[in-house]
Design a protein around this motif. Structure first.
Motif, PDB file in Angstrom:
ATOM      1  N   ALA A   1       5.317  -7.598 -47.642  1.00 52.29           N
ATOM      2  CA  ALA A   1       4.204  -8.542 -47.545  1.00 52.29           C
ATOM      3  C   ALA A   1       4.214  -9.403 -48.805  1.00 52.29           C
ATOM      4  O   ALA A   1       4.711  -8.989 -49.852  1.00 52.29           O
ATOM      5  N   ARG A   2       3.666 -10.604 -48.682  1.00 50.16           N
ATOM      6  CA  ARG A   2       3.626 -11.522 -49.821  1.00 50.16           C
ATOM      7  C   ARG A   2       2.192 -11.617 -50.353  1.00 50.16           C
ATOM      8  O   ARG A   2       1.229 -11.632 -49.570  1.00 50.16           O
TER       9      ARG A   2
ATOM     10  N   PRO B   1       9.283 -12.619 -57.271  1.00 46.97           N
ATOM     11  CA  PRO B   1       9.526 -11.262 -57.764  1.00 46.97           C
ATOM     12  C   PRO B   1       9.175 -10.236 -56.675  1.00 46.97           C
ATOM     13  O   PRO B   1       8.204 -10.443 -55.945  1.00 46.97           O
ATOM     14  N   ILE B   2       9.994  -9.198 -56.591  1.00 52.53           N
ATOM     15  CA  ILE B   2       9.782  -8.193 -55.543  1.00 52.53           C
ATOM     16  C   ILE B   2       9.577  -6.822 -56.190  1.00 52.53           C
ATOM     17  O   ILE B   2      10.283  -6.458 -57.129  1.00 52.53           O
TER      18      ILE B   2
ATOM     19  N   GLY C   1       8.564  -2.466 -55.364  1.00 47.78           N
ATOM     20  CA  GLY C   1       8.461  -1.421 -54.342  1.00 47.78           C
ATOM     21  C   GLY C   1       9.761  -0.677 -54.105  1.00 47.78           C
ATOM     22  O   GLY C   1      10.832  -1.072 -54.555  1.00 47.78           O
ATOM     23  N   GLU C   2       9.648   0.424 -53.347  1.00 50.53           N
ATOM     24  CA  GLU C   2      10.779   1.311 -53.093  1.00 50.53           C
ATOM     25  C   GLU C   2      11.950   0.589 -52.421  1.00 50.53           C
ATOM     26  O   GLU C   2      13.115   0.829 -52.737  1.00 50.53           O
ATOM     27  N   GLY C   3      11.621  -0.326 -51.511  1.00 49.73           N
ATOM     28  CA  GLY C   3      12.672  -1.049 -50.799  1.00 49.73           C
ATOM     29  C   GLY C   3      13.386  -2.011 -51.728  1.00 49.73           C
ATOM     30  O   GLY C   3      14.609  -2.182 -51.678  1.00 49.73           O
ATOM     31  N   ALA C   4      12.607  -2.654 -52.589  1.00 48.30           N
ATOM     32  CA  ALA C   4      13.190  -3.590 -53.544  1.00 48.30           C
ATOM     33  C   ALA C   4      14.151  -2.861 -54.477  1.00 48.30           C
ATOM     34  O   ALA C   4      15.237  -3.344 -54.796  1.00 48.30           O
TER      35      ALA C   4
ATOM     36  N   GLY D   1       2.713 -15.759 -57.167  1.00 45.95           N
ATOM     37  CA  GLY D   1       3.158 -15.069 -55.971  1.00 45.95           C
ATOM     38  C   GLY D   1       4.150 -13.954 -56.251  1.00 45.95           C
ATOM     39  O   GLY D   1       4.945 -14.026 -57.194  1.00 45.95           O
ATOM     40  N   PHE D   2       4.080 -12.886 -55.434  1.00 46.10           N
ATOM     41  CA  PHE D   2       5.083 -11.817 -55.500  1.00 46.10           C
ATOM     42  C   PHE D   2       5.135 -11.119 -54.153  1.00 46.10           C
ATOM     43  O   PHE D   2       4.303 -11.372 -53.268  1.00 46.10           O
ATOM     44  N   ILE D   3       6.133 -10.255 -54.046  1.00 48.79           N
ATOM     45  CA  ILE D   3       6.338  -9.551 -52.783  1.00 48.79           C
ATOM     46  C   ILE D   3       6.399  -8.053 -53.034  1.00 48.79           C
ATOM     47  O   ILE D   3       6.936  -7.611 -54.055  1.00 48.79           O
ATOM     48  N   VAL D   4       5.822  -7.286 -52.119  1.00 44.67           N
ATOM     49  CA  VAL D   4       5.990  -5.831 -52.144  1.00 44.67           C
ATOM     50  C   VAL D   4       6.845  -5.453 -50.947  1.00 44.67           C
ATOM     51  O   VAL D   4       6.588  -5.914 -49.826  1.00 44.67           O
ATOM     52  N   ALA D   5       7.900  -4.679 -51.204  1.00 41.60           N
ATOM     53  CA  ALA D   5       8.814  -4.311 -50.123  1.00 41.60           C
ATOM     54  C   ALA D   5       9.136  -2.828 -50.197  1.00 41.60           C
ATOM     55  O   ALA D   5       9.573  -2.320 -51.224  1.00 41.60           O
ATOM     56  N   THR D   6       8.898  -2.139 -49.086  1.00 37.74           N
ATOM     57  CA  THR D   6       9.260  -0.725 -49.012  1.00 37.74           C
ATOM     58  C   THR D   6      10.435  -0.566 -48.036  1.00 37.74           C
ATOM     59  O   THR D   6      10.793  -1.503 -47.331  1.00 37.74           O
TER      60      THR D   6
END
Ligand SMILES: [Zn+2]
Lengths: 344, 200
Positions: free
Chosen positions: B120-121, B145-146, B148-151, B105-110
């Motif tokens: 989103a996961r 783990p995250i 993306g630009e937000g991360a 599993g991981f997360i993308v965050a903007t």
């Protein structure tokens, strides 16, 4: 190219509008308004307007092409309102116009919304308007312009120091519980009422004002006076208040517009913008222009409020005048000056 | 042979690419949270000068800050209309997730601005939750783990390579009908208070 086929896109406020003209002939004028979505907020909510623009863009485009009985491939140029207006709303139009122009491989003209209001007059009258004085009155603007050439030279003579005329209508209508937008509501209930019942102030018409600010407007004074009157007079006659308030605004607009004609020696006046649809303004303008021997032109009411036809009309004039198109990648300019007619 | 024009304006970066059967033949990007409006047409004009034939447009539908996001979508819609070609929308976060080499599993965050993230996961590169908008704390609490630009903005990752939507991945997603998105993903309602609910 003698009769360019020009498509115009307008999204500066709450109307998603597409117009198509061939030369000076109007072929299509499609307007999708989100005004009802804003009514319960008492004014235009920029984000709601912007979302509505995106949703309405393709359906409006398709409808306009259908009405005009032309194909996108026939379009010679795309014109779009680059400003002034709400930046997020403008950007939807500018991006849409850029996509169209690049997709078609046709030139793009990023034009001034205020100048477009004036130029729409050409769709109702075929003879040249220039030079002319233009009184531009809407919910966002109140200005007096000297139009030497609508494609290249417009001089701002004056503008409002506070509220736009249409804004004042909206605010008074809100206080009187008449809903939004206020202009048509006040116009309606003022009909047949006594416009002399109450004497509301005429802003910037003292003799000293005629020296220092002859062509500027101020509507905050009359607005406050009406609000005070309503508060102090619980059983006020709604129609009379509306008529007297409207009379005060119309009187000042016409005094200043005709003073501008006199000062410049230009005996032609165009009244444009949403407030130009006001029936009292149209009637008073007619009478006073006749008396002053000034040739008056007001576009038909349906072309006074924001629309795409006016954008297409100015675009068409730009093409015919041989102006260079705007460069690729133009930005929206929310505070575009009325003297800047085309993004170059 | 399908030639795609790929556009994404869901982050502070404006990205444009021409993808020919999975291969990037032209690409450009411009960074600046308020420059989508001018950067996008400029780059598309350059791309077309290189390769004028385009068979479809693929556009990132967000989530992303509204004004910039709409620039990409509006442009994509009318460009496709002008050319008489299809326009396919996909979730921009998926185009970031597609290049993450993590199988669990991981997360993308903007960056959603206002101290919030669009996120989103994913599990095995498939979106299993979201997209949502929430404060960074809620995302961190998932202990994954995250990317993306937000991360990156909130220092939730040190990976500064997987930050923006990948244009080849964006086009790759368009092949899967199930991942098509037809409306802008705003995830937030417009800020506005009805007059009736306003304090006097
Ligand atoms: Zn207007």
């Amino acid at each position: 190219m003698s009769q360019p086929l020009v498509l115009g896109i307008e999204t500066s406020c709450d109307e998603t509008a597409i117009g198509i003209v061939r030369g000076r002939t109007l072929l299509a004028n499609v307007i999708a308004s989100s005004v009802q979505e804003h009514a319960r907020f008492g004014g235009v909510v920029p984000e709601i307007a912007s979302r509505a623009h995106l949703e309405a863009m393709l359906p409006s485009l398709e409808q306009a092409l259908k009405d005009a009985r032309v194909n996108l491939g026939d379009i010679d140029a795309v014109a779009v309102t680059a400003g002034p207006g709400l930046v997020g709303a403008l950007l939807v139009g500018v991006a849409s116009a850029s996509g169209l122009a690049l997709g078609l491989g046709k030139p793009l003209y990023g034009i001034n919304h205020l100048a477009a209001h004036v130029s729409v007059d050409l769709l109702s009258h075929s003879d040249p308007i220039e030079p002319t004085i233009a009184l531009l009155v809407s919910g966002g603007h109140s200005s007096l312009l000297q139009v030497d050439d609508i494609t290249s030279r417009v001089i701002k003579l004056g503008e409002t120091m506070d509220d736009a005329a249409g804004e004042a209508f909206d605010k008074i209508a809100r206080i009187m519980g008449l809903g939004f937008p206020g202009g048509p509501a006040i116009d309606k209930i003022a009909r047949g009422a006594n416009a002399q019942a109450i004497d509301f102030p005429r802003g910037l018409t003292q003799s000293s004002d005629w020296q220092t600010r002859p062509f500027d407007f101020s509507f905050s004074g009359v607005k406050t006076a009406v609000a005070r009157y309503l508060e102090a007079t619980p059983d006020y006659a709604q129609g009379d208040v509306a008529a007297c308030f409207q009379e005060a605004i119309v009187d000042v607009l016409m005094q200043k517009a005709l003073a501008a004609c006199k000062k410049t020696g230009i005996d032609s006046l165009v009244i444009a913008g949403g407030v130009a649809a006001n029936s009292r303004l149209r009637a008073v303008a007619q009478l006073r222009c006749e008396a002053a021997q000034v040739r008056l032109r007001i576009p038909e009411p349906g072309l006074c409020t924001d629309n795409g036809a006016m954008v297409a009309a100015l675009g068409s004039l730009m093409v015919s005048a041989g102006r260079s198109p705007s460069p690729v990648g133009i930005d929206a300019d929310s505070s575009m000056s009325v003297e800047s007619l085309l993004v170059s | 042979m399908t030639i795609s024009l790929a556009i994404d304006t869901s982050t502070s970066r404006t990205s444009v690419a021409i993808i020919d059967e999975g291969a990037i033949v032209w690409h450009g990007h411009h960074d600046g949270a308020t420059s989508h409006g001018s950067a996008l047409p400029t780059m598309v004009a350059q791309a077309l000068a290189f390769q004028n034939r385009v068979d479809q447009v693929v556009v990132g539908m967000g989530p992303g800050p509204f004004t910039g996001l709409r620039v990409g979508i509006a442009f994509a819609l009318t460009f496709a209309q002008a050319r008489g070609i299809a326009v396919i929308g996909v979730c921009s976060l998926d185009a970031i997730a597609a290049v993450v080499q993590v199988h669990s599993g991981f997360i993308v965050a903007t960056d959603a601005r206002r101290k919030e993230l669009y996120w989103a996961r994913y599990e095995n590169a498939i979106r299993v939750e979201g997209p949502y908008v929430s404060i960074p704390k809620e995302v961190v609490e998932l202990n994954l783990p995250i990317f993306g630009e937000g991360a990156l903005k909130y220092q939730l990752t040190t990976n500064d390579e997987i930050v923006y939507p990948d244009m080849a991945a964006l086009v790759g997603l368009s092949h899967d009908q199930g991942s098509h998105v037809t409306e802008a993903m705003y995830l937030r309602r417009p800020d506005a208070v009805p007059t009736s609910e306003r304090k006097p």
